[in-house]
Scaffold this motif. Structure first.
Motif: not given
Length: 164
Positions: A28-35
């Motif tokens: 789900l998480v891509n570069g630049g996302d906030r987790l």
């Protein structure tokens, strides 16, 4: 490119919440996302912290601060090297902004509050797969969140262990 997203992970350090974290990072998480790693502490947590942040949850805690023992102790969290390593790796390899937030109270309600407060685009939680009797008595956190959250929720199930 689709814009940066904010993805929440419900974390209680159980095996299934760690599976949910790994699943989110892999799928789900891509570069630049906030987790945002969301912890919900019981009402028995440090009274001063609970009273200070009871209504809104803690301020966002950056990953670097989350690694510091005194910060963990301040919020009543346990150090989990496995989770910290996973978060550190995704931060470095995918350039993901990793932060954490702590709430106090009922996990079902607080995870739904987090969706609104943090403006999550998606939430990922683990499912412990409790038996029917416990689910009826206690309710399922994941089922409640799926039903009541205002964003897409992914429930990651762990391996079920049959009891004889």
């Amino acid at each position: 490119m689709g814009g940066k997203r904010t993805v929440g992970i419900g974390m209680d350090y159980s095996a299934t919440s760690k599976l949910a974290l790994r699943w989110a990072i892999d799928n789900l998480v891509n570069g630049g996302d906030r987790l945002i790693v969301i912890h919900v502490q019981s009402s028995k947590a440090e009274p001063a912290q609970k009273e200070l942040w009871e209504d809104t949850g803690s301020p966002l805690i950056p990953l670097e601060e989350l690694k510091e023992m005194h910060i963990l102790k301040q919020y009543g969290l346990t150090r989990d090297p496995e989770v910290l390593e996973i978060l550190d790796t995704v931060s470095r390899t995918k350039q993901v902004d990793v932060v954490s937030k702590i709430y106090w109270g009922d996990p079902r309600e607080k995870l739904c509050d987090a969706v609104e407060d943090l403006k999550l685009d998606s939430l990922v939680v683990g499912s412990r797969g409790v038996g029917k009797i416990k689910r009826v008595l206690l309710g399922s956190v994941s089922k409640y969140v799926v039903t009541n959250a205002s964003c897409p929720v992914t429930v990651v199930k762990g391996a079920t262990i049959s009891k004889s």
